[in-house]
Design an enzyme around this catalytic site. Structure first.
Site, PDB file in Angstrom:
ATOM      1  N   ASP A  86       1.593   4.131   2.611  1.00 51.12           N
ATOM      2  CA  ASP A  86       0.552   4.967   1.991  1.00 51.12           C
ATOM      3  C   ASP A  86       1.149   6.116   1.165  1.00 51.12           C
ATOM      4  OD1 ASP A  86      -2.088   5.463   1.311  1.00 51.12           O
ATOM      5  OD2 ASP A  86      -2.615   6.445   3.193  1.00 51.12           O
ATOM      6  N   ASP A  87       1.436   7.248   1.805  1.00 51.02           N
ATOM      7  CA  ASP A  87       1.991   8.423   1.113  1.00 51.02           C
ATOM      8  C   ASP A  87       3.171   8.942   1.933  1.00 51.02           C
ATOM      9  OD1 ASP A  87      -0.209   8.797  -1.004  1.00 51.02           O
ATOM     10  OD2 ASP A  87      -1.332   8.705   0.876  1.00 51.02           O
ATOM     11  N   HIS A  90       1.219   4.812  -2.626  1.00 47.96           N
ATOM     12  CA  HIS A  90       0.841   5.551  -3.837  1.00 47.96           C
ATOM     13  C   HIS A  90       2.107   6.206  -4.374  1.00 47.96           C
ATOM     14  CE1 HIS A  90      -3.522   5.336  -2.780  1.00 47.96           C
ATOM     15  NE2 HIS A  90      -3.010   5.229  -1.566  1.00 47.96           N
ATOM     16  N   HIS A 104       0.857  -1.203   0.000  1.00 43.11           N
ATOM     17  CA  HIS A 104       0.000   0.000   0.000  1.00 43.11           C
ATOM     18  C   HIS A 104       0.885   1.243   0.000  1.00 43.11           C
ATOM     19  CE1 HIS A 104      -3.860   2.066   1.748  1.00 43.11           C
ATOM     20  NE2 HIS A 104      -3.178   2.880   0.944  1.00 43.11           N
ATOM     21  N   GLU A 137     -11.183   3.387   5.938  1.00 44.05           N
ATOM     22  CA  GLU A 137     -10.154   4.341   6.376  1.00 44.05           C
ATOM     23  C   GLU A 137     -10.884   5.402   7.208  1.00 44.05           C
ATOM     24  OE1 GLU A 137      -8.286   6.584   3.202  1.00 44.05           O
ATOM     25  OE2 GLU A 137      -6.660   7.290   4.511  1.00 44.05           O
ATOM     26  N   HIS A 192      -9.529   0.633  -1.432  1.00 42.39           N
ATOM     27  CA  HIS A 192      -9.517   1.326  -0.147  1.00 42.39           C
ATOM     28  C   HIS A 192     -10.916   1.226   0.470  1.00 42.39           C
ATOM     29  CE1 HIS A 192      -5.770   2.997  -1.537  1.00 42.39           C
ATOM     30  NE2 HIS A 192      -5.686   3.908  -0.591  1.00 42.39           N
TER      31      HIS A 192
HETATM   32  N1  ADE Z   1      -4.851   8.492  -2.283  1.00 39.67           N
HETATM   33  C1  ADE Z   1      -3.635   8.671  -1.768  1.00 39.67           C
HETATM   34  N2  ADE Z   1      -3.639   8.418  -0.458  1.00 39.67           N
HETATM   35  C2  ADE Z   1      -4.899   8.053  -0.127  1.00 39.67           C
HETATM   36  C3  ADE Z   1      -5.535   7.674   1.073  1.00 39.67           C
HETATM   37  N3  ADE Z   1      -4.882   7.602   2.238  1.00 39.67           N
HETATM   38  N4  ADE Z   1      -6.847   7.378   1.031  1.00 39.67           N
HETATM   39  C4  ADE Z   1      -7.525   7.471  -0.121  1.00 39.67           C
HETATM   40  N5  ADE Z   1      -6.968   7.823  -1.277  1.00 39.67           N
HETATM   41  C5  ADE Z   1      -5.670   8.115  -1.287  1.00 39.67           C
HETATM   42 ZN    ZN Z   2      -3.869   4.683   0.202  1.00 44.11          ZN
END
Ligand code: ADE
Ligand code: ZN
Length: 347
Positions: free
Chosen positions: A287-288, A28, A26, A209, A206
């Site tokens: 994630d990011d 991006h 996971h 969350e 997803h």
């Molecule tokens: N796109 C990038 N990060 C995300 C996240 N945490 N939740 C949903 N979409 C995303």
């Molecule tokens: Zn994500």
């Protein structure tokens, strides 16, 4: 911004975390865009950024929720223009992942974020695939690319994106679904997910969350997914946790993301332990990472310390990631063997 004062794992556990062969399920690619690279690409492409410096950019990363993050994240993507930009972005992630002993990765990319700005889908996909190939050549990191649809856009746009990607689908392993969760349910995407699966792709999405546990169940009902991305709110409903556990669905949790997007008030309140105790196959991911203050190793360290995870727990998480990946059976066997060596302390 949440304080950076936090618990650290003991020295033996920290060493084990360093050694573990990691599989990232996971991440991006757009979320790995570090401010330094964003400024370099902005200058190269003649794109204006809304802030004047790298420090100012980092200072803006104080998020109230998912949407406040997404607004900044999508805006920053405007610096990604050429095939070479996508390759550099991907190569930089692979180098950073190697430093954390990532051995296999299945990253997301959001083609619509770029095609809606006039970027050709071929430049996006080929640039990323080239960067992944660079990472395999330089570091031995294998990969499977996931094409993710934006759920705040209509399902027809996802259909058009899947059609436009057809020339490269043999080099894409799965489709995903991301962006704003609340108010954008999974059901409209059932058709495009069914078509992707009929074309031989796997599916992930997803869910859970910011959205409630029922959205995890509805995602399982309508999209035919093998993994749920985030999924941490499934812990609110024992029946949903049981369903995840019984069906062997992998949950790709992202602890630092949850903290920085205020899904949880503190790391100690993460639901990862609850999910693990219910028998759910949880994994730990970033994630990011350019936005949330840490890559996969940081996520392992922070959650291990906050939840007092044991060596056995961490080994199980690492095995869940290998088993829940879309790697070939042979690659999974290699990674499981690497995990045995690391856990025995000889790697
Ligand atoms: N796109 C990038 N990060 C995300 C996240 N945490 N939740 C949903 N979409 C995303
Ligand atoms: Zn994500």
């Amino acid at each position: 911004m949440p304080s950076d004062a936090h618990a650290r794992p003991g020295i033996d556990l920290a060493r084990l975390i360093d050694r573990l062969p990691k599989v990232e399920l996971h991440v991006h690619l757009e979320g790995t865009l570090e401010p330094e690279l964003a400024f370099r690409l902005a200058a190269r492409n003649g794109v204006a950024l809304p802030v004047g410096s790298v420090n100012e950019m980092r200072a803006a990363y104080d998020f109230a929720d998912l949407q406040s993050f997404l607004d900044i994240y999508y805006a920053a993507c405007s610096v990604l223009v050429t095939r070479e930009d996508f390759r550099e972005l991907t190569r930089a992630y692979m180098a950073r992942a190697h430093a954390d002993r990532v051995r296999h990765v299945e990253p997301f990319f959001d083609p619509q974020t770029h095609t809606d700005r006039g970027i050709a889908i071929g430049d996006i996909v080929v640039g990323i695939l080239d960067g992944l190939a660079d990472g395999e050549r330089d570091y031995g990191i294998t990969s499977g690319l996931i094409l993710s649809f934006l759920r705040h856009l209509p399902a027809e746009a996802a259909e058009a994106t899947l059609s436009a990607a057809e020339p490269w689908l043999d080099r894409i392993v799965a489709v995903g679904l991301d962006s704003s969760e609340v108010g954008f349910p999974p059901e409209p995407f059932a058709g495009v997910f069914a078509r992707a699966r009929a074309l031989g792709l796997r599916a992930v999405a997803h869910a859970g969350e910011e959205g409630e546990a029922a959205l995890v169940a509805r995602t399982l009902d309508c999209l035919g997914v093998s993994r749920i991305d985030h999924g941490v709110r499934a812990a609110d409903d024992p029946a949903v946790m049981r369903r995840l556990a019984d069906s062997g669905i992998t949950v790709t949790a992202c602890p630092l993301s949850n903290l920085r997007l205020r899904v949880i008030p503190s790391m100690e309140r993460s639901t990862i332990r609850t999910l693990m105790e219910a028998g759910v196959a949880v994994t730990i991911n970033s994630d990011d990472p350019a936005y949330f203050g840490g890559y996969i190793g940081d996520n392992y360290r922070r959650i291990a310390a906050a939840l007092s995870l044991t060596a056995g727990d961490l080994r199980r998480v690492a095995a869940n990631a290998i088993n829940g990946s879309f790697a070939t059976a042979g690659r999974k066997r290699e990674l499981l063997a690497e995990l045995e060596v690391a856990a025995a302390g000889t790697a």
